[in-house]
Design an enzyme around this catalytic site. Structure first.
Site, PDB file in Angstrom:
ATOM      1  N   HIS A 151      -3.842  -4.222   7.753  1.00 40.61           N
ATOM      2  CA  HIS A 151      -3.933  -3.065   8.659  1.00 40.61           C
ATOM      3  C   HIS A 151      -3.034  -3.247   9.873  1.00 40.61           C
ATOM      4  CE1 HIS A 151      -5.761   0.840   9.520  1.00 40.61           C
ATOM      5  NE2 HIS A 151      -5.322   0.558  10.720  1.00 40.61           N
ATOM      6  N   ASN A 203       0.862  -1.194   0.000  1.00 36.24           N
ATOM      7  CA  ASN A 203       0.000   0.000   0.000  1.00 36.24           C
ATOM      8  C   ASN A 203       0.898   1.245   0.000  1.00 36.24           C
ATOM      9  OD1 ASN A 203      -1.418   2.282   1.093  1.00 36.24           O
ATOM     10  ND2 ASN A 203      -3.083   0.902   1.659  1.00 36.24           N
ATOM     11  N   HIS A 246       0.986   6.273   1.800  1.00 33.13           N
ATOM     12  CA  HIS A 246       1.707   7.252   2.618  1.00 33.13           C
ATOM     13  C   HIS A 246       2.923   7.850   1.922  1.00 33.13           C
ATOM     14  CE1 HIS A 246      -1.304   6.860   5.525  1.00 33.13           C
ATOM     15  NE2 HIS A 246      -1.107   5.568   5.662  1.00 33.13           N
ATOM     16  N   ARG A 249      -9.286   8.263  -1.158  1.00 37.26           N
ATOM     17  CA  ARG A 249     -10.258   8.691  -0.144  1.00 37.26           C
ATOM     18  C   ARG A 249     -11.128   9.809  -0.690  1.00 37.26           C
ATOM     19  NH1 ARG A 249      -8.755   6.774   5.265  1.00 37.26           N
ATOM     20  NH2 ARG A 249     -10.557   7.985   5.861  1.00 37.26           N
ATOM     21  N   GLU A 256     -11.146  -9.043   3.152  1.00 34.37           N
ATOM     22  CA  GLU A 256      -9.865  -8.733   3.787  1.00 34.37           C
ATOM     23  C   GLU A 256     -10.150  -8.548   5.273  1.00 34.37           C
ATOM     24  OE1 GLU A 256      -7.197  -5.996   1.872  1.00 34.37           O
ATOM     25  OE2 GLU A 256      -6.385  -5.344   3.804  1.00 34.37           O
ATOM     26  N   HIS A 304      -5.553   3.709  -1.738  1.00 38.13           N
ATOM     27  CA  HIS A 304      -6.876   4.100  -1.241  1.00 38.13           C
ATOM     28  C   HIS A 304      -7.174   5.523  -1.713  1.00 38.13           C
ATOM     29  CE1 HIS A 304      -9.590   4.546   2.615  1.00 38.13           C
ATOM     30  NE2 HIS A 304     -10.248   4.830   1.505  1.00 38.13           N
ATOM     31  N   GLU A 328      -8.630   0.680  -3.092  1.00 41.22           N
ATOM     32  CA  GLU A 328      -9.480   0.741  -1.893  1.00 41.22           C
ATOM     33  C   GLU A 328     -10.357   1.969  -2.006  1.00 41.22           C
ATOM     34  OE1 GLU A 328      -7.005   0.938   1.503  1.00 41.22           O
ATOM     35  OE2 GLU A 328      -6.245  -1.080   1.260  1.00 41.22           O
ATOM     36  N   THR A 371     -17.344  -1.767  15.721  1.00 45.91           N
ATOM     37  CA  THR A 371     -16.698  -1.164  16.890  1.00 45.91           C
ATOM     38  C   THR A 371     -15.181  -1.180  16.738  1.00 45.91           C
ATOM     39  OG1 THR A 371     -17.044  -3.296  17.927  1.00 45.91           O
ATOM     40  CG2 THR A 371     -18.452  -1.498  18.657  1.00 45.91           C
ATOM     41  N   ARG A 421      -6.944  12.911   0.797  1.00 38.64           N
ATOM     42  CA  ARG A 421      -5.876  13.373   1.699  1.00 38.64           C
ATOM     43  C   ARG A 421      -4.509  12.806   1.302  1.00 38.64           C
ATOM     44  NH1 ARG A 421      -7.733  10.277   7.155  1.00 38.64           N
ATOM     45  NH2 ARG A 421      -9.642  11.347   6.584  1.00 38.64           N
TER      46      ARG A 421
HETATM   47  N1  PXP Z   1      -5.934  -2.976   4.012  1.00 37.69           N
HETATM   48  C1  PXP Z   1      -6.862  -2.018   4.003  1.00 37.69           C
HETATM   49  C2  PXP Z   1      -8.232  -2.359   3.548  1.00 37.69           C
HETATM   50  C3  PXP Z   1      -6.537  -0.707   4.367  1.00 37.69           C
HETATM   51  O1  PXP Z   1      -7.476   0.250   4.349  1.00 37.69           O
HETATM   52  C4  PXP Z   1      -5.208  -0.414   4.741  1.00 37.69           C
HETATM   53  C5  PXP Z   1      -4.820   0.982   5.098  1.00 37.69           C
HETATM   54  O2  PXP Z   1      -5.411   1.375   6.239  1.00 37.69           O
HETATM   55  C6  PXP Z   1      -4.287  -1.446   4.746  1.00 37.69           C
HETATM   56  C7  PXP Z   1      -4.663  -2.725   4.379  1.00 37.69           C
HETATM   57  C8  PXP Z   1      -2.855  -1.220   5.120  1.00 37.69           C
HETATM   58  O3  PXP Z   1      -2.749  -0.881   6.451  1.00 37.69           O
HETATM   59  P1  PXP Z   1      -1.375  -0.318   6.972  1.00 37.69           P
HETATM   60  O4  PXP Z   1      -1.099   0.933   6.213  1.00 37.69           O
HETATM   61  O5  PXP Z   1      -1.604  -0.110   8.420  1.00 37.69           O
HETATM   62  O6  PXP Z   1      -0.325  -1.374   6.697  1.00 37.69           O
END
Ligand code: PXP
Length: 251
Positions: free
Chosen positions: A194, A11, A14, A49, A155, A47, A74, A105, A53
């Site tokens: 995540h 991913n 960032h 958004r 996922e 992703h 995403e 939650t 952002r």
């Molecule tokens: N999978 C999904 C569906 C996500 O939205 C994210 C980003 O939040 C990730 C995986 C990757 O998570 P991370 O950046 O914490 O590794």
């Protein structure tokens, strides 16, 4: 190579977060995607958004046109995002919560509460040949509804496991294992993501029903210290070692 080899989706959100901190074009998330491919990633996840952002519309266009790896987009289940997905036809779309009320939650998309809203999005993505995945908590209820909605992939949100320690972490891992097993029984392909790090990836990678991990934040952070290529290679090695130590693959 085993049909059940665990795939790594990197991913790159960032990288765009850092770029956007200054405006301008650098660092370029598409360059990160290409380096990820050279370093052993099996897919790229981004992703888009609603508030843009990090990843931008133009990033999605360039990723669609310039990278060879499968793109996993995403997105929230909205008409705007659906139109973008149908325009670019990524390999996969992962539906994620963006608004607080769409979350369980613990953080996954609450498909049980929102099945009526989600159903037409899943159907239209399925019809377009885009592989749909639902980002859900490792819970029986969420999985049963995912099945009823016709999602081919889920996922599992493993953030609670990654943040927990000791017996609490073991409890979260048991939930993830049980959910992965149930997904396989239901004929749903199981992914996870995540919050995964070098320290937390092994036990999740060892779960034989899990076919793909999506990892971003930690890898991009680690890239500051060691470079993105080395961070991905190390993650890949830890995944492969955990998988091998867990024994023979499931079919
Ligand atoms: N999978 C999904 C569906 C996500 O939205 C994210 C980003 O939040 C990730 C995986 C990757 O998570 P991370 O950046 O914490 O590794």
């Amino acid at each position: 190579m085993s049909a059940n080899r665990l795939r790594l989706g990197v991913n790159i959100d960032h990288v765009a977060t850092i770029r956007n901190a200054r405006g301008g074009a650098l660092p370029d998330p598409v360059r990160a995607a290409k380096l990820s491919a050279e370093s052993g990633a099996d897919g790229i996840t981004a992703h888009l958004r609603e508030d843009r952002r990090h990843i931008s519309d133009d990033d999605i266009r360039r990723l669609s046109e310039e990278i060879v790896l499968p793109l996993n987009l995403e997105m929230a289940a909205t008409e705007e995002m659906l139109a973008i997905a149908l325009r670019h036809k990524p390999h996969a779309c992962c539906l994620v919560p963006e608004k607080r009320e769409e979350r369980t939650t613990e953080g996954g998309l609450d498909v049980a509460a929102h099945h009526a809203h989600l159903a037409p999005y899943i159907a239209r993505l399925n019809d377009a040949g885009i592989r749909v995945s639902l980002f859900i908590e490792p819970s029986r209820v969420q999985l049963m509804v995912a099945k009823a909605l016709g999602a081919p992939v889920v996922e599992l949100h493993v953030g609670a496991y990654c943040e927990a320690t000791g017996a609490d972490q073991a409890r979260h891992l048991t939930r993830i294992r049980e959910a992965a097993r149930l997904a396989a029984e239901l004929g749903i392909e199981c992914h996870a993501g995540h919050g995964l790090t070098f320290d937390t990836v092994g036990p999740v990678a060892a779960i034989p029903e899990i076919r793909e991990l999506n990892i971003g934040h930690f890898l991009i952070g680690e890239a500051i210290f060691t470079g993105l290529d080395r961070a991905i290679i190390r993650m890949r090695t830890l995944m492969d070692e955990a998988r091998a130590a867990a024994g023979p693959d499931v079919a």
